[in-house]
Design an enzyme around this catalytic site. Structure first.
Site, PDB file in Angstrom:
ATOM      1  N   GLY A  51      35.646   5.354  15.971  1.00 36.41           N
ATOM      2  CA  GLY A  51      36.846   6.040  15.497  1.00 36.41           C
ATOM      3  C   GLY A  51      37.962   5.038  15.362  1.00 36.41           C
ATOM      4  O   GLY A  51      37.884   3.943  15.932  1.00 36.41           O
ATOM      5  N   CYS A  78      31.088   1.841  19.757  1.00 38.28           N
ATOM      6  CA  CYS A  78      32.422   1.320  19.458  1.00 38.28           C
ATOM      7  C   CYS A  78      33.485   2.135  20.217  1.00 38.28           C
ATOM      8  O   CYS A  78      33.498   2.118  21.438  1.00 38.28           O
ATOM      9  CB  CYS A  78      32.634   1.302  17.941  1.00 38.28           C
ATOM     10  N   TYR A  79      34.328   2.899  19.514  1.00 35.69           N
ATOM     11  CA  TYR A  79      35.325   3.718  20.208  1.00 35.69           C
ATOM     12  C   TYR A  79      34.654   4.627  21.234  1.00 35.69           C
ATOM     13  O   TYR A  79      35.169   4.836  22.334  1.00 35.69           O
ATOM     14  CB  TYR A  79      36.111   4.557  19.194  1.00 35.69           C
ATOM     15  N   HIS A 165      27.819  -1.718  15.814  1.00 38.61           N
ATOM     16  CA  HIS A 165      27.343  -0.523  15.112  1.00 38.61           C
ATOM     17  C   HIS A 165      25.848  -0.620  14.794  1.00 38.61           C
ATOM     18  O   HIS A 165      25.471  -1.310  13.850  1.00 38.61           O
ATOM     19  CB  HIS A 165      28.141  -0.345  13.809  1.00 38.61           C
ATOM     20  N   GLU A 167      24.076   1.640  13.517  1.00 34.98           N
ATOM     21  CA  GLU A 167      23.727   2.532  12.402  1.00 34.98           C
ATOM     22  C   GLU A 167      23.845   1.867  11.030  1.00 34.98           C
ATOM     23  O   GLU A 167      23.317   2.385  10.055  1.00 34.98           O
ATOM     24  CB  GLU A 167      24.606   3.803  12.449  1.00 34.98           C
ATOM     25  N   SER A 219      22.395  24.245 -12.344  1.00 38.73           N
ATOM     26  CA  SER A 219      23.301  23.361 -13.068  1.00 38.73           C
ATOM     27  C   SER A 219      22.538  22.261 -13.793  1.00 38.73           C
ATOM     28  O   SER A 219      23.115  21.499 -14.544  1.00 38.73           O
ATOM     29  CB  SER A 219      24.255  22.709 -12.069  1.00 38.73           C
ATOM     30  N   GLY A 220      21.237  22.156 -13.519  1.00 40.72           N
ATOM     31  CA  GLY A 220      20.498  21.016 -14.055  1.00 40.72           C
ATOM     32  C   GLY A 220      20.374  19.922 -13.012  1.00 40.72           C
ATOM     33  O   GLY A 220      19.628  18.979 -13.176  1.00 40.72           O
ATOM     34  N   GLY A 221      21.135  20.049 -11.919  1.00 37.85           N
ATOM     35  CA  GLY A 221      21.113  19.028 -10.874  1.00 37.85           C
ATOM     36  C   GLY A 221      20.103  19.352  -9.789  1.00 37.85           C
ATOM     37  O   GLY A 221      19.502  20.430  -9.777  1.00 37.85           O
ATOM     38  N   VAL A 222      19.948  18.386  -8.872  1.00 38.18           N
ATOM     39  CA  VAL A 222      18.898  18.512  -7.869  1.00 38.18           C
ATOM     40  C   VAL A 222      19.212  19.586  -6.826  1.00 38.18           C
ATOM     41  O   VAL A 222      18.324  20.332  -6.409  1.00 38.18           O
ATOM     42  CB  VAL A 222      18.584  17.126  -7.230  1.00 38.18           C
ATOM     43  N   ASP A 223      20.490  19.721  -6.421  1.00 43.27           N
ATOM     44  CA  ASP A 223      20.801  20.653  -5.328  1.00 43.27           C
ATOM     45  C   ASP A 223      20.477  22.095  -5.714  1.00 43.27           C
ATOM     46  O   ASP A 223      19.854  22.830  -4.948  1.00 43.27           O
ATOM     47  CB  ASP A 223      22.282  20.563  -4.926  1.00 43.27           C
ATOM     48  N   SER A 224      20.911  22.493  -6.897  1.00 43.66           N
ATOM     49  CA  SER A 224      20.657  23.881  -7.286  1.00 43.66           C
ATOM     50  C   SER A 224      19.169  24.111  -7.549  1.00 43.66           C
ATOM     51  O   SER A 224      18.640  25.179  -7.265  1.00 43.66           O
ATOM     52  CB  SER A 224      21.507  24.273  -8.492  1.00 43.66           C
ATOM     53  N   LYS A 365      21.917  14.493   1.099  1.00 41.47           N
ATOM     54  CA  LYS A 365      21.369  14.378  -0.263  1.00 41.47           C
ATOM     55  C   LYS A 365      19.966  13.755  -0.301  1.00 41.47           C
ATOM     56  O   LYS A 365      19.090  14.236  -1.002  1.00 41.47           O
ATOM     57  CB  LYS A 365      22.328  13.518  -1.101  1.00 41.47           C
TER      58      LYS A 365
END
Ligand code: XMP
Length: 509
Positions: A51, A78-79, A165, A167, A219-224, A365
Site C-alpha cells: 500500500g 511490503c506495507y 513483491h 507477485e 456484444s461480440g466480446g468474450v465476457d458476454s 479476464k
C-alpha cells in the site's frame, strides 16, 4: 480459500491472480474487516497487500490486530509486512536508501517459506519505509544490501513478512515463495480448478433460476459469450439473447456472432438492427463524451424494447468480471475505494424489474478466457481483442457518418487480418484503426489526390490502465499501409501511433 486484505496496493489483484494460478481460490477483501468476520470466512491463509501509506502516518489503513492471533497463517507483503511487524512490536522507519527496482536477495534460512530457493536471487523492491528493528519474536530469513529484514518469520505465531513483491514477474522465483506459503504453511491442497468452477456454477445457476427465463445481452466480446455459454449449459432453451447492432461494429461482426451462436447454442436469439437510429442520434455530434452518452441511452432504449417483447423473463445476465466488482466497490467486503463504476448495461435491470445474474463476477479476464475454452467456445472468439461499447464511433474522429464508418471498417479489417497473419494477434492487446478528420495531398498514378489520413493503433498492456505501443515489425506496417492505401477508397495516408498510455489513452476519443 485465501483472503487478500487490500491496503490500496496497485498489486492486490495481481496477488489474487497469482494465488489462483496455483489452484487456490482467492478473494480480495477490505482491510478493516474485524478478525471475527475474517475468521467466519474460514480462510486457510491471509495475505496483507502492499500500500502507498506509511504505517505511522495519520489515518494509515490498519487491520484488526487480533487477526495475528487467530492461528491463521498471515503473509504480509511490503506495507503488509511493515504493518504485521509493527503490530507485533517491531520498529518501522524510513530506509536510508529507498529501494525501487531490482535487488539481490541473500537467503539465510532456505526452509519453510523460502524452501527450494537459491542462496541468492533477484527480487523486486518498491518501498520508502522498511522494518529497521524486529522484536525478539521475529527472525530474519533473508536480506538485501540495504534491507536487513527483507523476509521475516515470527517464532511462535504463523506470521511471515516479505519486503519485496513476490507477485510481480520481476521477482522470477516469486511463484515458488507463494507456493510455499499456500501449500506448506497454509496446507492448501490446490483444488480450485476452472473446470470445477464451471460445473459448480452451472449447477448453482440451474438451482437459482428454476424454470424462469433469462435474458442475456451479446456484444461480440468474450465476457458476454462466456456468460451466455454458461447459462446455456445450465438452462438451455430458457435463455434468450439480444444483440443490438448499433451499426458501429467491426466488419462482419453481426455475422460472426450469428455463426458462433448458431454453432454453439440453440438458444433464442434476437438481433436488433438499429444502425439507422444510431446514425440519426449521432448526426452532427462531434464531442466524444456526448457521442458516448447518446450511444449509451439509445442502446438502453433498443435493449429495453426488445427485452419487453420476451415474455416471462425474470433475470438479466451480465458479464461483470471480478475487477469490475472490486473497482466499483460493489463487493460486500470489497476494498473501500471506489475507483470507477462499471456496468455493462447500466441501470437496466432496475428499470426493467429484472434480477441480476452475474456468473463471472468472481473471475479475472484470463480466467474467463480459459473458461470459454473449457466450455468449447472457439479460440478466435475467446482471444478477441476488447472493443469499446461505443464501437467505431469513438474511432471516427469528429462527426460519425455511414461513409466514414465504411472506410474505417475496411481499414480496420486489413490491420487486424495482417496482425493475425503475422501471428502477432495474441501478443498484441488491442489493434485498430482511427479515421482522422484530416485530408492530405497525395499522388496516385499521375494525378493529385486530396484524401483522408488514418492512424493505426496497436498496444500491449496487461490491464489497459497503462499501455505501450506495440513495436510491430516494419515490414508488417508496410504491408498494412500498402493494403489500406490500395484497397480502401478515400485514404491516401497511413500513420502509426507511437504514444504510450499515459499520457495518451488507448482510444483517440
Ligand atoms: P482508454 O482509451 O481509456 O481505453 O485508454 C482503455 C480501454 O477501455 C476501452 N474503452 C471503452 N470501453 N466504453 C467501453 O466499453 C467506452 O466508452 C470506452 N472507452 C474506452 C478501450 O477500448 C480500451 O480497451
Amino acid at each position: 480459500r485465501i483472503l487478500v486484505l487490500d491496503f490500496g496496493s496497485q498489486y492486490a489483484q495481481l496477488i489474487a491472480r497469482r494465488v489462483r494460478e496455483q489452484n487456490v481460490f482467492c478473494e480480495i477483501i477490505r482491510h478493516d474487516l474485524d478478525a471475527d468476520a475474517i475468521a467466519r470466512k474460514k480462510p486457510a491463509g491471509i495475505i496483507l497487500s502492499g500500500g502507498p501509506s506509511s504505517v505511522y502516518a495519520e489515518g494509515a489503513p490498519k487491520c484488526d490486530p487480533a487477526l495475528f492471533k487467530l492461528g491463521i497463517p498471515v503473509l504480509g507483503i511490503c506495507y503488509g509486512m511493515q504493518l504485521a511487524c509493527n503490530s507485533l512490536g517491531s520498529q518501522v522507519g524510513h530506509c536510508e536508501a529507498r529501494e525501487y527496482g531490482r535487488a539481490a536477495l541473500k537467503i539465510s534460512q532456505p526452509t519453510g517459506l523460502l524452501a527450494g530457493l537459491p542462496a541468492e536471487m533477484d527480487v523486486w523492491m518498491s518501498h520508502g519505509d522498511q522494518v529497521n528493528q524486529v522484536s525478539e519474536d521475529f527472525v530474519s530469513l533473508a536480506a538485501t544490501g540495504t534491507c536487513p529484514f527483507a523476509a521475516v518469520q515470527h517464532q511462535t505465531l504463523p506470521v511471515f513478512g516479505l519486503q519485496f513483491h513476490p507477485e510481480v514477474t520481476h521477482t522470477p522465483l516469486g511463484a515458488t515463495i507463494l507456493h510455499n506459503f499456500l501449500y506448506t504453511v497454509c496446507g492448501c491442497e490446490g483444488r480450485w480448478h476452472l473446470a470445477d468452477f464451471a460445473k459448480l456454477t452451472i449447477e448453482r445457476l440451474r438451482e437459482e433460476i428454476g424454470d424462469h427465463r433469462v435474458i442475456c445481452g451479446l456484444s461480440g466480446g468474450v465476457d458476454s459469450a462466456v456468460t451466455a455459454a454458461l447459462l446455456y449449459k445450465a438452462i438451455g432453451s430458457q435463455l434468450s439473447c439480444i444483440l443490438v447492432d448499433n451499426g458501429l461494429l467491426r466488419k462482419d461482426e453481426q455475422a460472426a456472432v450469428l455463426s458462433e451462436f448458431t454453432n454453439h447454442f440453440k438458444a433464442d436469439l434476437h438481433i436488433v438492427d438499429a444502425e439507422d437510429r444510431f446514425l440519426e442520434t449521432l448526426a452532427g455530434i462531434t464531442e466524444p463524451q456526448e457521442k458516448r452518452k447518446r450511444i449509451g441511452y439509445l442502446f438502453i432504449d433498443c435493449f429495453k424494447e426488445e427485452a419487453t417483447k420476451i415474455s416471462g423473463a425474470k433475470y438479466l445476465a451480465q458479464g461483470t468480471l471480478y475487477p469490475d466488482v472490486i473497482e466499483s466497490g460493489a463487493a460486500p467486503d470489497g476494498p473501500a475505494a471506489t475507483i470507477k463504476l462499471h456496468h455493462n448495461v447500466g441501470g437496466l435491470p432496475e428499470q426493467l424489474g429484472f434480477e441480476l445474474v452475474e456468473p463471472l463476477r468472481d473471475l479475472f479476464k484470463d480466467e474467463v478466457r480459459k473458461l470459454g475454452i473449457e466450455l468449447g467456445l472457439p479460440e478466435q472468439l475467446v482471444w478477441r481483442h476488447p472493443f469499446p461499447g461505443p464501437g467505431l464511433a469513438v474511432r471516427c474522429l469528429g462527426e460519425v457518418t455511414r461513409d466514414k464508418l465504411e472506410v474505417l471498417r475496411e481499414a480496420d479489417h486489413i490491420v487486424v487480418s495482417e496482425i493475425k497473419a503475422a501471428g502477432l494477434y495474441r501478443q498484441t492487446s488491442q489493434a485498430f484503426v482511427v479515421l482522422l478528420p484530416v485530408q492530405s495531398v497525395g499522388v496516385m498514378g499521375d494525378a493529385r489526390t486530396y484524401e483522408n489520413a488514418v492512424a493505426i493503433r496497436s498496444v500491449n498492456t496487461d490491464d489497459f490502465m497503462t499501455a505501450d505501443w506495440s513495436h510491430l515489425p516494419y515490414d508488417l506496417l508496410a504491408r498494412m499501409s500498402n493494403r489500406i492505401i490500395n484497397e480502401v477508397r478515400g485514404v491516401n495516408r497511413v500513420c502509426y501511433d507511437i504514444s504510450s498510455k499515459p499520457p495518451a489513452t488507448i482510444e483517440w476519443e
